[in-house]
Write an enzyme that holds these catalytic residues in place. Structure first.
Site, PDB file in Angstrom:
ATOM      1  N   GLY A  46       0.772  -1.245   0.000  1.00 18.41           N
ATOM      2  CA  GLY A  46       0.000   0.000   0.000  1.00 18.41           C
ATOM      3  C   GLY A  46       0.799   1.289   0.000  1.00 18.41           C
ATOM      4  O   GLY A  46       0.383   2.287  -0.577  1.00 18.41           O
ATOM      5  N   GLU A 101       3.376   4.120   6.452  1.00 17.46           N
ATOM      6  CA  GLU A 101       2.169   3.391   6.061  1.00 17.46           C
ATOM      7  C   GLU A 101       1.290   4.243   5.153  1.00 17.46           C
ATOM      8  O   GLU A 101       1.320   5.476   5.250  1.00 17.46           O
ATOM      9  CB  GLU A 101       1.344   3.080   7.312  1.00 17.46           C
ATOM     10  CG  GLU A 101       1.507   1.686   7.845  1.00 17.46           C
ATOM     11  CD  GLU A 101       0.851   0.619   6.994  1.00 17.46           C
ATOM     12  OE1 GLU A 101       0.718   0.797   5.777  1.00 17.46           O
ATOM     13  OE2 GLU A 101       0.497  -0.412   7.563  1.00 17.46           O
ATOM     14  N   ASP A 102       0.484   3.605   4.329  1.00 16.09           N
ATOM     15  CA  ASP A 102      -0.514   4.350   3.569  1.00 16.09           C
ATOM     16  C   ASP A 102      -1.727   4.663   4.439  1.00 16.09           C
ATOM     17  O   ASP A 102      -2.297   5.748   4.365  1.00 16.09           O
ATOM     18  CB  ASP A 102      -0.940   3.579   2.306  1.00 16.09           C
ATOM     19  CG  ASP A 102      -1.391   2.158   2.613  1.00 16.09           C
ATOM     20  OD1 ASP A 102      -0.960   1.583   3.643  1.00 16.09           O
ATOM     21  OD2 ASP A 102      -2.182   1.602   1.833  1.00 16.09           O
ATOM     22  N   ASP A 105      -5.738   1.776  10.199  1.00 17.14           N
ATOM     23  CA  ASP A 105      -7.171   1.508  10.348  1.00 17.14           C
ATOM     24  C   ASP A 105      -7.389   0.977  11.777  1.00 17.14           C
ATOM     25  O   ASP A 105      -7.510   1.760  12.717  1.00 17.14           O
ATOM     26  CB  ASP A 105      -7.530   0.489   9.255  1.00 17.14           C
ATOM     27  CG  ASP A 105      -9.013   0.231   9.126  1.00 17.14           C
ATOM     28  OD1 ASP A 105      -9.756   0.508  10.068  1.00 17.14           O
ATOM     29  OD2 ASP A 105      -9.447  -0.285   8.077  1.00 17.14           O
ATOM     30  N   LYS A 133      -7.619   6.441  10.138  1.00 19.08           N
ATOM     31  CA  LYS A 133      -9.059   6.238  10.381  1.00 19.08           C
ATOM     32  C   LYS A 133      -9.268   6.099  11.881  1.00 19.08           C
ATOM     33  O   LYS A 133      -9.306   4.979  12.405  1.00 19.08           O
ATOM     34  CB  LYS A 133      -9.488   4.920   9.720  1.00 19.08           C
ATOM     35  CG  LYS A 133     -10.180   5.044   8.399  1.00 19.08           C
ATOM     36  CD  LYS A 133     -10.777   3.679   8.049  1.00 19.08           C
ATOM     37  CE  LYS A 133     -11.145   3.597   6.597  1.00 19.08           C
ATOM     38  NZ  LYS A 133     -11.663   2.267   6.252  1.00 19.08           N
ATOM     39  N   PHE A 154     -14.636   2.850   2.817  1.00 20.00           N
ATOM     40  CA  PHE A 154     -13.590   2.046   2.178  1.00 20.00           C
ATOM     41  C   PHE A 154     -12.835   2.868   1.143  1.00 20.00           C
ATOM     42  O   PHE A 154     -13.324   3.127   0.052  1.00 20.00           O
ATOM     43  CB  PHE A 154     -14.144   0.754   1.575  1.00 20.00           C
ATOM     44  CG  PHE A 154     -13.031  -0.221   1.333  1.00 20.00           C
ATOM     45  CD1 PHE A 154     -12.544  -1.009   2.382  1.00 20.00           C
ATOM     46  CD2 PHE A 154     -12.422  -0.313   0.096  1.00 20.00           C
ATOM     47  CE1 PHE A 154     -11.472  -1.880   2.180  1.00 20.00           C
ATOM     48  CE2 PHE A 154     -11.348  -1.183  -0.118  1.00 20.00           C
ATOM     49  CZ  PHE A 154     -10.880  -1.968   0.934  1.00 20.00           C
ATOM     50  N   ASP A 161      -5.787  -0.406  -2.178  1.00 17.58           N
ATOM     51  CA  ASP A 161      -6.450  -1.298  -3.130  1.00 17.58           C
ATOM     52  C   ASP A 161      -7.785  -1.830  -2.654  1.00 17.58           C
ATOM     53  O   ASP A 161      -8.123  -1.784  -1.472  1.00 17.58           O
ATOM     54  CB  ASP A 161      -5.558  -2.511  -3.406  1.00 17.58           C
ATOM     55  CG  ASP A 161      -5.559  -3.496  -2.226  1.00 17.58           C
ATOM     56  OD1 ASP A 161      -5.305  -3.062  -1.079  1.00 17.58           O
ATOM     57  OD2 ASP A 161      -5.847  -4.693  -2.452  1.00 17.58           O
ATOM     58  N   ARG A 167      -5.065   0.835  -7.057  1.00 20.00           N
ATOM     59  CA  ARG A 167      -3.898   1.462  -6.438  1.00 20.00           C
ATOM     60  C   ARG A 167      -3.391   2.627  -7.279  1.00 20.00           C
ATOM     61  O   ARG A 167      -2.764   3.549  -6.773  1.00 20.00           O
ATOM     62  CB  ARG A 167      -2.763   0.439  -6.269  1.00 20.00           C
ATOM     63  CG  ARG A 167      -3.061  -0.693  -5.288  1.00 20.00           C
ATOM     64  CD  ARG A 167      -1.775  -1.417  -4.937  1.00 20.00           C
ATOM     65  NE  ARG A 167      -1.982  -2.734  -4.351  1.00 20.00           N
ATOM     66  CZ  ARG A 167      -2.121  -2.970  -3.049  1.00 20.00           C
ATOM     67  NH1 ARG A 167      -2.099  -1.981  -2.187  1.00 20.00           N
ATOM     68  NH2 ARG A 167      -2.274  -4.205  -2.607  1.00 20.00           N
TER      69      ARG A 167
HETATM   70  C1  PRP Z   1      -3.571  -2.294   4.621  1.00 21.31           C
HETATM   71  C2  PRP Z   1      -2.747  -1.031   4.792  1.00 21.31           C
HETATM   72  C3  PRP Z   1      -2.148  -1.200   6.160  1.00 21.31           C
HETATM   73  C4  PRP Z   1      -3.185  -2.006   6.906  1.00 21.31           C
HETATM   74  C5  PRP Z   1      -3.945  -1.089   7.822  1.00 21.31           C
HETATM   75  O1  PRP Z   1      -2.725  -3.294   4.173  1.00 21.31           O
HETATM   76  O2  PRP Z   1      -1.763  -0.911   3.799  1.00 21.31           O
HETATM   77  O3  PRP Z   1      -0.942  -1.939   6.107  1.00 21.31           O
HETATM   78  O4  PRP Z   1      -4.059  -2.571   5.932  1.00 21.31           O
HETATM   79  O5  PRP Z   1      -4.924  -1.786   8.536  1.00 21.31           O
HETATM   80  P1  PRP Z   1      -4.896  -2.029  10.094  1.00 21.31           P
HETATM   81  O6  PRP Z   1      -4.541  -0.720  10.768  1.00 21.31           O
HETATM   82  O7  PRP Z   1      -6.326  -2.422  10.369  1.00 21.31           O
HETATM   83  O8  PRP Z   1      -3.936  -3.121  10.424  1.00 21.31           O
HETATM   84  P2  PRP Z   1      -3.196  -4.594   3.354  1.00 21.31           P
HETATM   85  O9  PRP Z   1      -3.079  -5.788   4.229  1.00 21.31           O
HETATM   86  O10 PRP Z   1      -4.531  -4.329   2.710  1.00 21.31           O
HETATM   87  O11 PRP Z   1      -2.077  -4.780   2.269  1.00 21.31           O
HETATM   88  P3  PRP Z   1      -1.502  -3.775   1.156  1.00 21.31           P
HETATM   89  O12 PRP Z   1      -0.520  -2.872   1.879  1.00 21.31           O
HETATM   90  O13 PRP Z   1      -0.857  -4.689   0.208  1.00 21.31           O
HETATM   91  O14 PRP Z   1      -2.644  -2.995   0.553  1.00 21.31           O
END
Ligand code: PRP
Length: 178
Positions: A46, A101-102, A105, A133, A154, A161, A167
Site C-alpha cells: 500500500g 504506512e498508507d 485503520d 481512520k 472504504f 487497493d 492502487r
Molecule cells: C492495509 C494497509 C495497512 C493495513 C492497515 O494493508 O496498507 O498496512 O491494511 O490496517 P490495520 O490498521 O487495520 O492493520 P493490506 O493488508 O490491505 O495490504 P496492502 O498494503 O498490500 O494494501
C-alpha cells in the site's frame, strides 16, 4: 473505467501534494542534523506511492527499505490476521527508523510491526501514515507524523487497493459498495 466505481473523492490530488509537502517538511525539521542516514521503511504494498512522493520531500540523507505484510486478504474488512510476507533487507540496529504506512485503520498492522522492529534495537523509531481512520482504531498506537484523518469508508487509490485494484488512482476515493 475504474473511476466509475468511485462514489466520492476523499483526498484530491492537490490536497495530497499539500499534505505530503507538509509531512516532508515536518520530518526534515525533526531529523535535521542526524548523524547517520535516516532509514525510511515502507510497508508494502500500500505505501509504495506515498513513499515515493514522501522521500522526495525529505531533505536529510536517507536510505529506504521495505517490508511486506498482509492483513486484509482480498476483502474490505480487516481480518486481524497479519503475515510477514517479506522482511527487511538490512539491519536497523542503532539506526533512526521512520516507519511509513498508507493507512492506519484498526492499528493492528502498525502495532505488530512496531513491536517487531523495537526488538531489533533501533536507535529511534517514529511512525508516519498518510491516512488515519480514528473511528476504527482497536489498538492504541502512536502516530508521529500524520497526513489526514478520514471517516470510516472504504478508501482506494494512491496506493490503496480493493482486491489489488485501484492502487493507481491519483487520488483517494470511496469505492461503491456494490
Ligand atoms: C492495509 C494497509 C495497512 C493495513 C492497515 O494493508 O496498507 O498496512 O491494511 O490496517 P490495520 O490498521 O487495520 O492493520 P493490506 O493488508 O490491505 O495490504 P496492502 O498494503 O498490500 O494494501
Amino acid at each position: 473505467m475504474q473511476e466509475h466505481n468511485i462514489t466520492k473523492i476523499l483526498v484530491a490530488e492537490d490536497e495530497i501534494r499539500t499534505i505530503v509537502q507538509r509531512l516532508g517538511a515536518e520530518i526534515t525539521v525533526y531529523y535535521q542534523g542526524i548523524d547517520k542516514q535516516l532509514m525510511v521503511i515502507g510497508l508494502l504494498r500500500g505505501s509504495f506511492i506515498f513513499m515515493a512522493d514522501l522521500v522526495r520531500q525529505i531533505e536529510v540523507p536517507l536510505v529506504v527499505d521495505f517490508m511486506t505484510l498482509s492483513s486484509y486478504g482480498d476483502g474490505t474488512v480487516s481480518s486481524g490476521d497479519i503475515k510477514v510476507v517479506m522482511d527487511l533487507d538490512s539491519s536497523i540496529e542503532g539506526r533512526d527508523v521512520l516507519l511509513v504506512e498508507d493507512i492506519v485503520d484498526t492499528g493492528r498492522t502498525f502495532s505488530k510491526v512496531i513491536r517487531m522492529l523495537r526488538n531489533r534495537n533501533p536507535r529511534s523509531l517514529k511512525t508516519c501514515t498518510f491516512l488515519n481512520k480514528p473511528e476504527t482504531r482497536q489498538v492504541d498506537i502512536q502516530i508521529d507524523f500524520c497526513g489526514v484523518d478520514i471517516p470510516n469508508e472504504f478508501a482506494v487509490g494512491y496506493g490503496l487497493d480493493y482486491a489489488q485494484m485501484y492502487r493507481n488512482l491519483p487520488y483517494v476515493g470511496v469505492l461503491n459498495p456494490d
